[in-house]
Write a protein that holds these residues in place. Structure first.
Motif, PDB file in Angstrom:
ATOM      1  N   TYR A  36       0.855  -1.178   0.000  1.00 27.88           N
ATOM      2  CA  TYR A  36       0.000   0.000   0.000  1.00 27.88           C
ATOM      3  C   TYR A  36       0.899   1.239   0.000  1.00 27.88           C
ATOM      4  CZ  TYR A  36      -4.376  -2.452   0.882  1.00 27.88           C
ATOM      5  OH  TYR A  36      -5.489  -3.242   0.747  1.00 27.88           O
ATOM      6  N   ARG A  43      -5.132   9.599   0.738  1.00 26.34           N
ATOM      7  CA  ARG A  43      -5.464   8.440   1.546  1.00 26.34           C
ATOM      8  C   ARG A  43      -4.601   7.245   1.155  1.00 26.34           C
ATOM      9  NH1 ARG A  43     -11.648   7.769   0.806  1.00 26.34           N
ATOM     10  NH2 ARG A  43     -11.533  10.030   0.788  1.00 26.34           N
ATOM     11  N   ARG A  90      -2.140 -10.676   4.507  1.00 31.58           N
ATOM     12  CA  ARG A  90      -3.536 -11.014   4.801  1.00 31.58           C
ATOM     13  C   ARG A  90      -3.589 -12.157   5.807  1.00 31.58           C
ATOM     14  NH1 ARG A  90      -7.998 -13.371   0.548  1.00 31.58           N
ATOM     15  NH2 ARG A  90      -9.339 -14.327   2.091  1.00 31.58           N
ATOM     16  N   ASP A  93      -9.639 -12.368   7.255  1.00 36.09           N
ATOM     17  CA  ASP A  93     -10.252 -11.208   6.611  1.00 36.09           C
ATOM     18  C   ASP A  93      -9.510  -9.902   6.834  1.00 36.09           C
ATOM     19  OD1 ASP A  93     -13.756 -12.122   7.061  1.00 36.09           O
ATOM     20  OD2 ASP A  93     -12.259 -12.672   5.572  1.00 36.09           O
TER      21      ASP A  93
ATOM     22  N   VAL B   4     -14.983   5.786   1.122  1.00 37.31           N
ATOM     23  CA  VAL B   4     -15.047   5.611   2.560  1.00 37.31           C
ATOM     24  C   VAL B   4     -14.892   6.996   3.163  1.00 37.31           C
ATOM     25  CG1 VAL B   4     -14.014   4.512   4.572  1.00 37.31           C
ATOM     26  CG2 VAL B   4     -14.054   3.299   2.377  1.00 37.31           C
ATOM     27  N   ASN B  31     -17.061  -6.036   5.223  1.00 37.20           N
ATOM     28  CA  ASN B  31     -16.057  -5.866   6.279  1.00 37.20           C
ATOM     29  C   ASN B  31     -15.694  -4.394   6.477  1.00 37.20           C
ATOM     30  OD1 ASN B  31     -15.937  -8.675   6.205  1.00 37.20           O
ATOM     31  ND2 ASN B  31     -14.188  -8.676   4.815  1.00 37.20           N
ATOM     32  N   PHE B  33     -13.143  -1.795   9.176  1.00 35.76           N
ATOM     33  CA  PHE B  33     -11.986  -1.852  10.069  1.00 35.76           C
ATOM     34  C   PHE B  33     -11.671  -0.464  10.621  1.00 35.76           C
ATOM     35  CE2 PHE B  33     -10.642  -6.005   8.413  1.00 35.76           C
ATOM     36  CZ  PHE B  33     -11.243  -6.012   7.161  1.00 35.76           C
ATOM     37  N   TYR B  35      -8.181   1.280  12.159  1.00 35.54           N
ATOM     38  CA  TYR B  35      -6.753   1.229  12.459  1.00 35.54           C
ATOM     39  C   TYR B  35      -6.342   2.563  13.062  1.00 35.54           C
ATOM     40  CZ  TYR B  35      -6.042  -2.827   9.301  1.00 35.54           C
ATOM     41  OH  TYR B  35      -6.065  -4.067   8.696  1.00 35.54           O
ATOM     42  N   LEU B  45      -4.350  -2.561  14.106  1.00 36.92           N
ATOM     43  CA  LEU B  45      -5.785  -2.816  14.035  1.00 36.92           C
ATOM     44  C   LEU B  45      -6.411  -2.711  15.417  1.00 36.92           C
ATOM     45  CD1 LEU B  45      -8.163  -3.679  12.228  1.00 36.92           C
ATOM     46  CD2 LEU B  45      -7.519  -6.062  12.707  1.00 36.92           C
ATOM     47  N   PHE B  48     -12.536  -4.701  14.160  1.00 35.17           N
ATOM     48  CA  PHE B  48     -13.113  -4.881  12.838  1.00 35.17           C
ATOM     49  C   PHE B  48     -14.464  -5.571  12.950  1.00 35.17           C
ATOM     50  CE2 PHE B  48     -11.826  -9.396  12.208  1.00 35.17           C
ATOM     51  CZ  PHE B  48     -10.875  -9.514  13.204  1.00 35.17           C
ATOM     52  N   TYR B  50     -17.351  -8.004  10.581  1.00 34.73           N
ATOM     53  CA  TYR B  50     -17.659  -8.759   9.367  1.00 34.73           C
ATOM     54  C   TYR B  50     -19.104  -8.539   8.913  1.00 34.73           C
ATOM     55  CZ  TYR B  50     -13.460 -11.494  10.339  1.00 34.73           C
ATOM     56  OH  TYR B  50     -12.178 -11.894  10.583  1.00 34.73           O
ATOM     57  N   PRO B  97     -13.807 -12.135   1.927  1.00 35.06           N
ATOM     58  CA  PRO B  97     -12.529 -12.604   1.391  1.00 35.06           C
ATOM     59  C   PRO B  97     -12.638 -13.321   0.062  1.00 35.06           C
ATOM     60  CG  PRO B  97     -13.113 -13.749   3.424  1.00 35.06           C
ATOM     61  CD  PRO B  97     -14.039 -12.609   3.279  1.00 35.06           C
ATOM     62  N   ALA B 101      -9.339  -9.241  -0.730  1.00 33.35           N
ATOM     63  CA  ALA B 101      -9.223  -8.614   0.582  1.00 33.35           C
ATOM     64  C   ALA B 101      -8.679  -7.199   0.476  1.00 33.35           C
ATOM     65  CB  ALA B 101      -8.310  -9.445   1.467  1.00 33.35           C
ATOM     66  N   ASN B 102      -8.772  -6.587  -0.682  1.00 30.50           N
ATOM     67  CA  ASN B 102      -8.264  -5.232  -0.815  1.00 30.50           C
ATOM     68  C   ASN B 102      -9.033  -4.287   0.078  1.00 30.50           C
ATOM     69  OD1 ASN B 102      -7.056  -2.884  -1.724  1.00 30.50           O
ATOM     70  ND2 ASN B 102      -8.426  -2.674  -3.467  1.00 30.50           N
ATOM     71  N   LEU B 103      -8.305  -3.494   0.856  1.00 32.89           N
ATOM     72  CA  LEU B 103      -8.925  -2.514   1.732  1.00 32.89           C
ATOM     73  C   LEU B 103      -9.002  -1.160   1.040  1.00 32.89           C
ATOM     74  CD1 LEU B 103      -7.352  -3.098   5.259  1.00 32.89           C
ATOM     75  CD2 LEU B 103      -9.352  -4.149   4.226  1.00 32.89           C
ATOM     76  N   PHE B 105      -9.520   2.774   2.040  1.00 33.60           N
ATOM     77  CA  PHE B 105      -9.358   3.584   3.237  1.00 33.60           C
ATOM     78  C   PHE B 105     -10.054   4.936   3.132  1.00 33.60           C
ATOM     79  CE2 PHE B 105      -6.405   1.452   6.048  1.00 33.60           C
ATOM     80  CZ  PHE B 105      -5.853   0.469   5.239  1.00 33.60           C
ATOM     81  N   GLY B 106     -10.456   5.440   4.295  1.00 30.12           N
ATOM     82  CA  GLY B 106     -10.891   6.818   4.394  1.00 30.12           C
ATOM     83  C   GLY B 106      -9.695   7.747   4.481  1.00 30.12           C
TER      84      GLY B 106
END
Lengths: 107, 114
Positions: A36, A43, A90, A93, B4, B31, B33, B35, B45, B48, B50, B97, B101-103, B105-106
């Motif tokens: 990332y 962001r 990962r 989840d 987000v 999902n 989360f 952080y 973390l 979180f 689900y 998943p 699983a790409n997140l 972000f805000g």
């Protein structure tokens, strides 16, 4: 224990120089790894993931299970690559992140 | 394009106050989360979720709680803010998943506790 290690807090290079940001992981099982990036005042966003085996903005990363590494590489750094880079693993989840490496590219 | 949204970019609170950080996502992600991001410590973390009304502790849940009453909204609560909770807080969301699983972000909330 599941862990991601980024040994360098800061990496400084000149424009046009090769770049390698190191990432090592600890995981029992088949790992799924990500890079990332966070540019100034933006962001956090996905740069690339190992399962895609893609090159994004000239960056590549190869998963080396023998060395438990997922280093990020670029042959010729650009000033716009200056940013904070996080390696992530990962675990079900969720993602476990490393402590990050700040890349500074000087003109 | 996934969005987000975190309700505040900057917050200043006093020690002992109850603090609410709000996060909303518009892509129907299962999902969500929370952080915290600290220099030299990376992203850690906190909690979180689900699914609606479900929550799981992350690596540093002490001093925090969360609420997920609706799928799109995930709130982080500091029951009694302390100075060591001064940090950048990042909310993220992702699909289940099986779909990657790409997140996403805000922009983050920079919280200062005085």
């Amino acid at each position: 224990a599941q862990r991601v290690t980024q040994p360098e807090k800061l990496l400084s290079v000149f424009k046009g120089a090769p770049v390698e940001l190191k990432c090592n992981y600890s995981y029992s099982g088949s790992p799924e790894l990500f890079w990332y990036v966070q540019y100034s005042r933006q962001r956090l966003q996905l740069l690339l993931r190992h399962i895609s085996r893609e090159s994004i903005k000239g960056f590549t990363a190869d998963l080396n299970k023998g060395e438990t590494s997922f280093h990020l590489k670029k042959p010729f750094a650009q000033e716009e690559d200056s940013a904070m880079y996080y390696c992530a693993l990962r675990s079900t989840d969720k993602l476990i992140f490393g402590t990050g490496t700040r890349l500074q590219v000087f003109p | 394009d996934v969005k987000v949204t975190q309700s505040s970019r900057y917050l200043v609170k006093r020690t002992g106050e109850k603090v609410f950080l709000e996060c909303v996502q518009d892509m129907d992600h299962e999902n969500m989360f929370w952080y915290r991001q600290d220099p030299g410590l990376g992203l850690r973390l906190i909690y979180f979720s689900y699914d609606v009304k479900m929550k799981e502790k992350g690596d540093i849940p002490e001093g925090y709680s969360v609420s997920r009453e609706k799928k799109e909204r995930f709130s982080l609560i500091l029951e009694s803010a302390s100075t060591n909770q001064t940090s950048m807080y990042l909310c993220a969301s992702s699909r289940s998943p099986g779909q990657g699983a790409n997140l996403f972000f805000g922009s983050g909330t920079q919280l200062s506790v005085l």
